[in-house]
Design an enzyme around this catalytic site. Structure first.
Site, PDB file in Angstrom:
ATOM      1  NE  ARG A 191       4.908   8.757  -7.028  1.00  0.00           N
ATOM      2  CZ  ARG A 191       5.164   7.479  -6.757  1.00  0.00           C
ATOM      3  NH1 ARG A 191       6.304   6.930  -7.155  1.00  0.00           N
ATOM      4  NH2 ARG A 191       4.293   6.733  -6.108  1.00  0.00           N
ATOM      5  N   GLY A 251       7.152   6.890   6.637  1.00  0.00           N
ATOM      6  CA  GLY A 251       6.242   7.696   5.822  1.00  0.00           C
ATOM      7  C   GLY A 251       6.922   8.846   5.097  1.00  0.00           C
ATOM      8  N   GLY A 287       2.586   3.583   1.511  1.00  0.00           N
ATOM      9  CA  GLY A 287       3.146   3.735   2.845  1.00  0.00           C
ATOM     10  C   GLY A 287       3.628   5.148   3.126  1.00  0.00           C
ATOM     11  NE  ARG A 288       8.587   6.019   0.272  1.00  0.00           N
ATOM     12  CZ  ARG A 288       9.861   6.143   0.004  1.00  0.00           C
ATOM     13  NH1 ARG A 288      10.571   7.047   0.627  1.00  0.00           N
ATOM     14  NH2 ARG A 288      10.437   5.357  -0.888  1.00  0.00           N
ATOM     15  CG  ASP A 340       5.193  -3.375  -4.786  1.00  0.00           C
ATOM     16  OD1 ASP A 340       5.815  -4.405  -5.103  1.00  0.00           O
ATOM     17  OD2 ASP A 340       5.710  -2.447  -4.137  1.00  0.00           O
ATOM     18  CG  ASP A 387       6.908   3.283  -6.904  1.00  0.00           C
ATOM     19  OD1 ASP A 387       6.376   4.420  -6.935  1.00  0.00           O
ATOM     20  OD2 ASP A 387       6.565   2.406  -6.097  1.00  0.00           O
ATOM     21  N   GLY A 436       0.819  -1.222   0.000  1.00  0.00           N
ATOM     22  CA  GLY A 436       0.000   0.000   0.000  1.00  0.00           C
ATOM     23  C   GLY A 436       0.841   1.255   0.000  1.00  0.00           C
TER      24      GLY A 436
HETATM   25  P1  AMP Z   1       9.150   0.548  -2.920  1.00  0.00           P
HETATM   26  O1  AMP Z   1      10.073  -0.611  -2.969  1.00  0.00           O
HETATM   27  O2  AMP Z   1       9.813   1.873  -2.707  1.00  0.00           O
HETATM   28  O3  AMP Z   1       8.221   0.576  -4.069  1.00  0.00           O
HETATM   29  O4  AMP Z   1       8.261   0.380  -1.586  1.00  0.00           O
HETATM   30  C1  AMP Z   1       7.642  -0.826  -1.206  1.00  0.00           C
HETATM   31  C2  AMP Z   1       6.630  -0.561  -0.118  1.00  0.00           C
HETATM   32  O5  AMP Z   1       7.257   0.048   1.008  1.00  0.00           O
HETATM   33  C3  AMP Z   1       5.516   0.376  -0.506  1.00  0.00           C
HETATM   34  O6  AMP Z   1       4.355  -0.056   0.128  1.00  0.00           O
HETATM   35  C4  AMP Z   1       5.973   1.714   0.043  1.00  0.00           C
HETATM   36  O7  AMP Z   1       4.913   2.581   0.293  1.00  0.00           O
HETATM   37  C5  AMP Z   1       6.639   1.277   1.332  1.00  0.00           C
HETATM   38  N1  AMP Z   1       7.664   2.231   1.779  1.00  0.00           N
HETATM   39  C6  AMP Z   1       8.870   2.476   1.231  1.00  0.00           C
HETATM   40  N2  AMP Z   1       9.536   3.407   1.943  1.00  0.00           N
HETATM   41  C7  AMP Z   1       8.721   3.774   2.958  1.00  0.00           C
HETATM   42  C8  AMP Z   1       8.830   4.703   4.046  1.00  0.00           C
HETATM   43  N3  AMP Z   1       9.921   5.436   4.232  1.00  0.00           N
HETATM   44  N4  AMP Z   1       7.776   4.806   4.884  1.00  0.00           N
HETATM   45  C9  AMP Z   1       6.678   4.072   4.711  1.00  0.00           C
HETATM   46  N5  AMP Z   1       6.515   3.185   3.725  1.00  0.00           N
HETATM   47  C10 AMP Z   1       7.522   3.027   2.862  1.00  0.00           C
HETATM   48 MG    MG Z   2       6.713   1.123  -4.755  1.00  0.00          MG
END
Ligand code: AMP
Ligand code: MG
Length: 521
Positions: A207, A157, A124-125, A283, A293, A122
């Site tokens: 974005r 976040g 997350g930030r 994702d 991303d 989801g």
């Molecule tokens: P990513 O690999 O950057 O696409 O992130 C994978 C998952 O981790 C996604 O659900 C992001 O929203 C979550 N995520 C990455 N970095 C953070 C962060 N600093 N705080 C909260 N969620 C994060």
């Molecule tokens: Mg991502």
């Protein structure tokens, strides 16, 4: 990560906000400043049932400031960089204020990470503010790094300035390279310390894309065994972004085929410019076939098909050479998730089967263009493969080689040919290849000057090399944001010679050989 069913409401603000939304009142955001006219936002995603997302407010950052904006992205939603640097907009795009008609929300999705089912992930930030209608149609605006959400899991976040600059510059660079991508509107910064490997500072990058729905958004409902939600999502995506598929016998099969095609095309474009995404988890795969991303991405420099740009990816799952097959694997994950709607394994297989042909045809087309070839001949694959073999052996810079190849002359050989030859360690082998290439060009009566023009229009001179981003980051950390703007201006015209910016096409300096990019952002 374990799945977290039954998400708690984020906090009191979100509760009040969702109550307000239910009764159609979303003007009083408990002390958040309200901006009325500047951003006439709507939010089509918010019309989906509430278990698709959580409504919540961004978490304010202390004393936010303007870092950068993209004029061409802003133009897509009828804004200008000047507007974006105004105090009101700095508040809105740092998450400190909410536009009056915004219904901020974070979406839920799941996904496969590094080939393994990861359960619920989801936003997350990330917080979706809503969409703005502009010359390019409705564009969703999403804050990245705007604070905790129910999907933050172990994260804080936040996004750091370093990774926000990288995402901002690369989104805009990819758009200028004519590669399907999400866009980046602006970056706002704050001195709030953020802990990564070292202490950094916070930023929010805004974005834009018509939609941020991912393959993982579909996988989420499939793995939760909620076919009605799956169908609602598919119907929303088809009606909003693929209306031409509504008349198909099975629109969901048609959706899978179309997304598979777009994904194949996108990855062929990546291969042709040497772009490596770094984290091709499901994702991070856009349902619109957009590059999505930007984290530990990289552009190929010394050519090596096995190159891994993401320091965290120890197995090399997402190496340059693996990208095409991983893209196909990801489409299978989407196909699996859509099975309750498709209902027929053979139909799903057929939809997924378009990948190889689409990828192959697109890459072949792009390679012909890169070599300035106007016709297709039987032995062309051999010509391409032998070139890549030589480039690998000679660690030849991907971007600079193809750009220089535009100066090749058939006969008499010009200094351009010598420059090319000098890029290789095994010059005799290059001579042999050049002889074949010259003969191939002669066969189609290629004209040097015309070919150069055509090749320069497809072989960029300027790409976002890691060291270029790093220079801009190092200055930005010291509050000098001028290099971000300068670099953006160079990358917005990647195919132009720009003699005054020649230095931006230089090979990485020695210090850059220690640069590592990882998932930490
Ligand atoms: P990513 O690999 O950057 O696409 O992130 C994978 C998952 O981790 C996604 O659900 C992001 O929203 C979550 N995520 C990455 N970095 C953070 C962060 N600093 N705080 C909260 N969620 C994060
Ligand atoms: Mg991502």
């Amino acid at each position: 990560m374990a799945e977290t069913p039954g998400l708690p409401v984020h906090d009191a603000r979100a509760r009040i906000l969702s109550t307000h939304a239910k009764i159609g009142l979303h003007l009083d955001y408990l002390g958040y400043a309200i901006r009325t006219d500047d951003l006439p936002l709507s939010n089509s995603f918010a019309a989906l049932p509430p278990d698709f997302y959580t409504r919540l407010m961004p978490t304010p950052l202390p004393a936010p400031y303007f870092v950068a904006a993209s004029a061409s992205a802003a133009a897509l939603v009828g804004l200008t960089p000047e507007q974006l640097s105004s105090p009101d907009m700095v508040e809105v795009f740092s998450g400190n204020a909410v536009a009056a008609r915004s219904l901020p929300l974070s979406a839920v999705y799941s996904g496969h990470q590094f080939g393994v089912w990861a359960g619920q992930l989801g936003d997350g930030r990330a917080i979706l503010l809503g969409e703005l209608n502009g010359p390019a149609g409705p564009m969703e605006l999403q804050l990245k790094g705007a604070g905790l959400t129910p999907y933050s899991r172990m994260g804080d976040g936040r996004a750091v300035l370093r990774s926000s600059i990288r995402e901002f510059l690369c989104s805009e660079a990819m758009a200028a390279l004519k590669i399907p991508t999400t866009r980046a509107l602006c970056i706002m910064g704050s001195d709030q310390p953020i802990m990564r490997e070292t202490v950094e500072t916070a930023a929010v990058v805004t974005r834009m894309a018509p939609s941020f729905v991912r393959f993982g958004s579909f996988e989420h409902w499939y793995h939760r065994d909620k076919p009605e939600r799956l169908q609602q999502l598919a119907d929303y995506v088809i009606a909003t972004f693929y209306p031409e598929l509504t008349g198909e016998a099975n629109p969901y099969t048609a959706l899978l085929a179309e997304v598979t095609k777009r994904t194949a095309r996108m990855i062929a474009h990546w291969q042709a410019v040497g772009f490596m995404h770094g984290v091709m988890n499901t994702d991070n795969m856009s349902i619109l076939g957009l590059t999505l991303d930007y984290g530990p991405f990289g552009f190929m420099e010394a050519f090596d098909p096995g190159h891994i740009c993401n320091h965290t990816d120890q197995q090399g799952r997402y190496s340059y050479a693996n990208q095409p097959q991983v893209g196909h694997w990801n489409c299978y994950a989407l196909g699996q998730a859509l099975m309750p709607l498709i209902g027929d394994v053979d139909a799903a297989q057929a939809a997924l089967g378009v990948y190889q042909a689409e990828f192959g045809a697109t890459l072949e087309y792009l390679l012909h263009a890169k070599l300035g070839l106007q016709t297709v001949q039987e032995d062309d694959q051999v010509l391409f493969e032998s070139l890549f073999k030589l480039m690998t052996a000679g660690h030849v810079d991907f971007t600079n080689f193809f750009r220089a190849l535009g100066n090749f002359t058939i006969e008499p050989a010009s200094p351009g040919n010598a420059v090319l030859r000098d890029m290789f360690i095994d010059r005799e082998s290059f001579d042999a290849w050049a002889l074949r290439y010259g003969a191939r060009l002669r066969q189609e009566s290629s004209i040097d000057s015309e070919r150069k023009l055509a090749m320069d229009a497809v072989n960029p001179k300027y790409v976002l090399r890691n060291y270029l981003a790093q220079v801009a980051i190092d200055k930005a950390v010291n509050k000098d944001f001028s290099e971000i703007a300068r670099l953006l201006a160079v990358l917005e015209r990647p195919f132009d010679e720009q003699p005054e910016n020649q230095a931006y096409a230089a090979l990485p300096p020695d210090w850059a050989s220690h640069l590592e990019v990882s998932c930490s952002s």
